[in-house]
Design a protein around this motif. Structure first.
Motif, PDB file in Angstrom:
ATOM      1  N   TYR A  60       0.828  -1.209   0.000  1.00 17.10           N
ATOM      2  CA  TYR A  60       0.000   0.000   0.000  1.00 17.10           C
ATOM      3  C   TYR A  60       0.861   1.257   0.000  1.00 17.10           C
ATOM      4  CZ  TYR A  60      -4.317  -2.621   0.827  1.00 17.10           C
ATOM      5  OH  TYR A  60      -5.397  -3.455   0.716  1.00 17.10           O
ATOM      6  N   ILE A  61       1.948   1.225   0.761  1.00 23.23           N
ATOM      7  CA  ILE A  61       2.844   2.392   0.775  1.00 23.23           C
ATOM      8  C   ILE A  61       3.412   2.624  -0.625  1.00 23.23           C
ATOM      9  CG2 ILE A  61       5.035   3.295   1.658  1.00 23.23           C
ATOM     10  CD1 ILE A  61       4.366   1.965   4.341  1.00 23.23           C
ATOM     11  N   LEU A  62       3.842   1.536  -1.265  1.00 25.76           N
ATOM     12  CA  LEU A  62       4.426   1.654  -2.611  1.00 25.76           C
ATOM     13  C   LEU A  62       3.398   2.098  -3.651  1.00 25.76           C
ATOM     14  CD1 LEU A  62       6.654  -1.562  -2.655  1.00 25.76           C
ATOM     15  CD2 LEU A  62       7.473   0.801  -2.625  1.00 25.76           C
ATOM     16  N   ASP A  63       2.202   1.547  -3.566  1.00 25.39           N
ATOM     17  CA  ASP A  63       1.184   1.775  -4.607  1.00 25.39           C
ATOM     18  C   ASP A  63       0.321   3.003  -4.386  1.00 25.39           C
ATOM     19  OD1 ASP A  63       2.130  -0.549  -5.743  1.00 25.39           O
ATOM     20  OD2 ASP A  63       0.508  -1.808  -4.967  1.00 25.39           O
ATOM     21  N   LYS A  64       0.144   3.413  -3.126  1.00 26.54           N
ATOM     22  CA  LYS A  64      -0.799   4.502  -2.830  1.00 26.54           C
ATOM     23  C   LYS A  64      -0.124   5.745  -2.245  1.00 26.54           C
ATOM     24  CE  LYS A  64      -4.461   1.548  -3.174  1.00 26.54           C
ATOM     25  NZ  LYS A  64      -5.624   1.678  -4.026  1.00 26.54           N
ATOM     26  N   VAL A  65       0.767   5.509  -1.274  1.00 27.99           N
ATOM     27  CA  VAL A  65       1.344   6.643  -0.542  1.00 27.99           C
ATOM     28  C   VAL A  65       2.452   7.331  -1.337  1.00 27.99           C
ATOM     29  CG1 VAL A  65       2.536   7.351   1.567  1.00 27.99           C
ATOM     30  CG2 VAL A  65       0.700   5.643   1.690  1.00 27.99           C
ATOM     31  N   LEU A  66       3.430   6.552  -1.804  1.00 31.01           N
ATOM     32  CA  LEU A  66       4.561   7.157  -2.530  1.00 31.01           C
ATOM     33  C   LEU A  66       4.124   7.912  -3.786  1.00 31.01           C
ATOM     34  CD1 LEU A  66       7.448   4.514  -2.223  1.00 31.01           C
ATOM     35  CD2 LEU A  66       6.796   6.348  -0.651  1.00 31.01           C
ATOM     36  N   PRO A  67       3.234   7.360  -4.613  1.00 33.19           N
ATOM     37  CA  PRO A  67       2.812   8.123  -5.799  1.00 33.19           C
ATOM     38  C   PRO A  67       2.183   9.468  -5.454  1.00 33.19           C
ATOM     39  CG  PRO A  67       2.203   5.821  -6.043  1.00 33.19           C
ATOM     40  CD  PRO A  67       2.692   5.993  -4.625  1.00 33.19           C
ATOM     41  N   HIS A  68       1.433   9.503  -4.343  1.00 29.67           N
ATOM     42  CA  HIS A  68       0.830  10.788  -3.960  1.00 29.67           C
ATOM     43  C   HIS A  68       1.896  11.828  -3.645  1.00 29.67           C
ATOM     44  CE1 HIS A  68      -1.513  13.899  -2.046  1.00 29.67           C
ATOM     45  NE2 HIS A  68      -0.636  13.849  -1.057  1.00 29.67           N
ATOM     46  N   PHE A  69       2.864  11.454  -2.798  1.00 26.66           N
ATOM     47  CA  PHE A  69       3.863  12.442  -2.371  1.00 26.66           C
ATOM     48  C   PHE A  69       4.911  12.721  -3.446  1.00 26.66           C
ATOM     49  CE2 PHE A  69       2.032  11.125   1.681  1.00 26.66           C
ATOM     50  CZ  PHE A  69       1.716  12.372   2.194  1.00 26.66           C
ATOM     51  N   ASP A  70       5.020  11.845  -4.435  1.00 27.52           N
ATOM     52  CA  ASP A  70       5.846  12.168  -5.603  1.00 27.52           C
ATOM     53  C   ASP A  70       5.176  13.262  -6.431  1.00 27.52           C
ATOM     54  OD1 ASP A  70       7.845  10.401  -4.952  1.00 27.52           O
ATOM     55  OD2 ASP A  70       7.120   8.799  -6.260  1.00 27.52           O
ATOM     56  N   SER A  71       3.850  13.214  -6.511  1.00 27.72           N
ATOM     57  CA  SER A  71       3.099  14.210  -7.291  1.00 27.72           C
ATOM     58  C   SER A  71       2.839  15.488  -6.506  1.00 27.72           C
ATOM     59  CB  SER A  71       1.757  13.626  -7.743  1.00 27.72           C
ATOM     60  OG  SER A  71       1.948  12.509  -8.572  1.00 27.72           O
ATOM     61  N   TYR A  72       2.675  15.359  -5.193  1.00 28.67           N
ATOM     62  CA  TYR A  72       2.352  16.505  -4.334  1.00 28.67           C
ATOM     63  C   TYR A  72       3.329  16.530  -3.156  1.00 28.67           C
ATOM     64  CZ  TYR A  72      -1.999  16.324  -6.971  1.00 28.67           C
ATOM     65  OH  TYR A  72      -2.933  16.298  -7.975  1.00 28.67           O
ATOM     66  N   PRO A  73       4.522  17.085  -3.362  1.00 30.25           N
ATOM     67  CA  PRO A  73       5.552  17.067  -2.304  1.00 30.25           C
ATOM     68  C   PRO A  73       5.113  17.832  -1.049  1.00 30.25           C
ATOM     69  CG  PRO A  73       6.470  17.750  -4.421  1.00 30.25           C
ATOM     70  CD  PRO A  73       4.989  17.730  -4.586  1.00 30.25           C
ATOM     71  N   VAL A  74       5.704  17.449   0.060  1.00 28.96           N
ATOM     72  CA  VAL A  74       5.525  18.178   1.324  1.00 28.96           C
ATOM     73  C   VAL A  74       6.465  19.372   1.276  1.00 28.96           C
ATOM     74  CG1 VAL A  74       5.672  18.037   3.825  1.00 28.96           C
ATOM     75  CG2 VAL A  74       4.995  16.024   2.511  1.00 28.96           C
ATOM     76  N   LEU A  75       5.927  20.560   1.474  1.00 29.76           N
ATOM     77  CA  LEU A  75       6.732  21.775   1.265  1.00 29.76           C
ATOM     78  C   LEU A  75       7.361  22.307   2.554  1.00 29.76           C
ATOM     79  CD1 LEU A  75       4.416  23.572  -1.313  1.00 29.76           C
ATOM     80  CD2 LEU A  75       6.391  22.090  -1.735  1.00 29.76           C
ATOM     81  N   ASN A  76       7.921  21.390   3.345  1.00 32.73           N
ATOM     82  CA  ASN A  76       8.712  21.809   4.503  1.00 32.73           C
ATOM     83  C   ASN A  76       9.796  20.756   4.754  1.00 32.73           C
ATOM     84  OD1 ASN A  76       7.436  19.690   5.835  1.00 32.73           O
ATOM     85  ND2 ASN A  76       6.194  20.991   7.154  1.00 32.73           N
TER      86      ASN A  76
END
Length: 197
Positions: free
Chosen positions: A160-176
């Protein structure tokens, strides 16, 4: 104030801070109208103060023991979370964790586990459930045996981390600074999957 209040009125908080903001705005309005200079206005401000964040402090309560907290307005949640908002929220209240546990089936008898998590006060349990919907994975749980009731959204499953979480934060980085945590977290996930493969 003419910038801050319109901004958060047009783009409201989604967590319990939405209610704090609405009460805080009423205090600002009282001050702008100079109502804080009257006894009635001062006590009205104290009633809002008693309902914001952790409530009235013991020091203030010592001098104003009869303050009645103001009624809190209703909090509204959206049907779906905005992906940019999600990354911003994680930048404040989320995290990417690595920890080591004993594992008899591993050569070193220890295994690295990865976890993506968000923590909130229990008042925001419904918000945590929206993260379940957004990521389409994970779990929401209530913490027990603590002084301040809290709840957590957690994703620990590697797939789930590989398929759901990482793609999100690759597209929408945390800005801090947590973006650096994310990059290290992702590298560990890649190393783990490479070793397992």
């Amino acid at each position: 104030m003419w910038i801050i209040i319109p901004h958060f009125t047009n783009s409201p908080h989604i967590s319990r801070k939405q209610v704090d903001f609405l009460l805080w705005s009423k205090v600002i309005e009282l001050i702008l109208n100079k109502n804080h200079l009257t006894k009635q206005g001062f006590f009205e401000i104290l009633s809002y103060y008693a309902s914001i964040n952790r409530g009235i402090s013991n020091k203030v309560k010592k001098y104003f023991s009869n303050i009645i907290p103001a009624n809190k307005p209703m909090k509204y949640l959206p049907e779906n979370l905005n992906p940019q908002w999600v990354s911003g929220f994680v930048g404040g209240d989320g995290g990417f964790s690595l920890y080591v546990r004993p594992a008899k089936d591993y050569v070193l008898l220890e295994k690295v586990y990865c976890r993506f998590h968000i923590a909130q006060l229990l008042d925001d349990f419904k918000l945590m459930e929206l993260f379940l919907k957004f990521f389409n994975c994970g779990s929401v749980s209530k913490r027990s045996n603590i002084a301040t009731p809290r709840c957590d959204f957690i994703v620990q499953d590697t797939n789930y981390i590989l398929d759901k979480v990482l793609p999100h934060f690759d597209s929408y980085p945390v800005l801090n600074l947590k973006q650096k945590d994310y990059i290290s977290f992702k590298q560990c996930m890649i190393i783990e999957t490479t070793m397992q493969g």
